[in-house]
Design a protein around this motif. Structure first.
Motif, PDB file in Angstrom:
ATOM      1  N   GLU A   1       3.327   5.888   2.003  1.00  0.00           N
ATOM      2  CA  GLU A   1       1.853   6.191   1.152  1.00  0.00           C
ATOM      3  C   GLU A   1       2.559   5.165  -0.101  1.00  0.00           C
ATOM      4  OE1 GLU A   1      -0.775   6.650   2.250  1.00  0.00           O
ATOM      5  OE2 GLU A   1      -0.139   7.847   3.246  1.00  0.00           O
TER       6      GLU A   1
ATOM      7  N   ASN B   1       0.102   2.224  -0.922  1.00  0.00           N
ATOM      8  CA  ASN B   1      -0.614   2.208  -2.370  1.00  0.00           C
ATOM      9  C   ASN B   1       0.263   0.857  -2.916  1.00  0.00           C
ATOM     10  OD1 ASN B   1      -1.742   4.205  -2.948  1.00  0.00           O
ATOM     11  ND2 ASN B   1      -0.611   5.450  -3.056  1.00  0.00           N
TER      12      ASN B   1
ATOM     13  N   SER C   1      -2.713  -1.845  -3.937  1.00  0.00           N
ATOM     14  CA  SER C   1      -3.063  -3.063  -5.598  1.00  0.00           C
ATOM     15  C   SER C   1      -3.453  -4.425  -5.287  1.00  0.00           C
ATOM     16  CB  SER C   1      -2.041  -2.308  -6.063  1.00  0.00           C
ATOM     17  OG  SER C   1      -0.771  -3.222  -5.569  1.00  0.00           O
TER      18      SER C   1
ATOM     19  N   ASN D   1     -10.976   1.088  -0.278  1.00  0.00           N
ATOM     20  CA  ASN D   1      -9.989   1.463   0.273  1.00  0.00           C
ATOM     21  C   ASN D   1      -9.960   1.302   1.463  1.00  0.00           C
ATOM     22  OD1 ASN D   1      -7.508   3.417   0.555  1.00  0.00           O
ATOM     23  ND2 ASN D   1      -8.862   5.624   1.565  1.00  0.00           N
TER      24      ASN D   1
END
Ligand code: BTN
Length: 241
Positions: A181, A185, A189, A213
């Motif tokens: 994760e 992530n 970003s 997402n």
């Protein structure tokens, strides 16, 4: 290993794997000239000989299941991103799923071909193409750019290659250590058009939406008037004005 000329470094690696020759993990095959380079969605990948990076890496991510393939995309995209960031800074973005963009122009892309065995990934052939010193692009490659076009300087291909491989290794080790994760992530970003209202096309119709997402399985989640929709690569197109 550097090849003077090859059809495609991905095809070359896949061929030696299927001939059951032992190929060490982390093998990198680079080509000075690819005469049948392959891109995503069955596109061709054209690159002027000697001026660009076209290479493939072999990995055996046996710790990932087939359903976790997308984490590899995140790790490789982030490796390329971090390697180029010192040169190109904040205009650098990752366009879902794995194009490397500078502003609204495409600087590079990747073709990750996973060979599955049951529900595990047996081999992953990671092909990467980055436009480095090429200055002139085909008329139909409207939004292509290169590091030279952006920074007006020539760069040593081998130095950029080494940076990319080092950074990919770093992210690969994060995956190996179970920090899936964290890697996803980081990828999120750096995403092109994240949280921005933009135009897209799907199923023959244009619409406005906001990327909110990218799911664990790699599907793009776009929020629209009528709610959230998920798309795979073939189902959605980004419309640049
Ligand atoms: C894309 O953006 O469509 C993906 C392009 C991937 C190109 C690289 S160049 C090295 C490797 N060998 C290939 O034939 N394709 C990948």
């Amino acid at each position: 290993m550097t090849l003077k000329e090859v059809d495609s470094t991905n095809t070359f690696l896949k061929n030696i794997l299927s001939n059951s020759k032992p190929v060490p993990d982390g093998t990198v095959i680079m080509a000075e000239h690819q005469y049948a380079g392959r891109g995503q969605r069955e596109n061709t990948w054209l690159a002027e000989p000697g001026k660009n990076l076209t290479f493939s890496i072999l990995l055996r991510p046996s710790f990932l299941s087939a359903s976790q393939q997308f984490y590899l995309t995140c790790a490789v995209s982030m490796g390329v991103y971090d390697a180029l960031y010192p040169l190109l800074r904040d205009s650098l973005k990752i366009k879902w799923p794995n194009d490397i963009y500078f502003g609204d122009s495409k600087l590079g892309g990747m073709l990750i071909e996973n060979i599955l065995q049951g529900s595990q990934i047996k081999h992953s052939v990671i092909g990467i193409g980055i436009n480095v010193n090429q200055e002139i692009f085909a008329a139909d490659a409207v939004n292509a750019t290169s590091i030279k076009k952006i920074l007006q300087k020539d760069y040593e291909l081998k130095n950029i290659l080494a940076e990319i491989c080092n950074h990919i290794e770093g992210y690969y080790l994060h995956l190996k250590a179970g920090r899936l994760e964290f890697v996803r992530n980081m990828y999120l970003s750096r995403l092109y058009w994240l949280n921005e209202m933009r135009q897209f096309k799907s199923n023959g119709h244009n619409f406005e939406g906001t990327i909110i997402n990218v799911k664990e399985n790699g599907l793009l989640v776009v929020k629209q008037e009528n709610g959230e929709q998920e798309y795979n690569l073939k189902e959605i197109e980004f419309l640049n004005k």
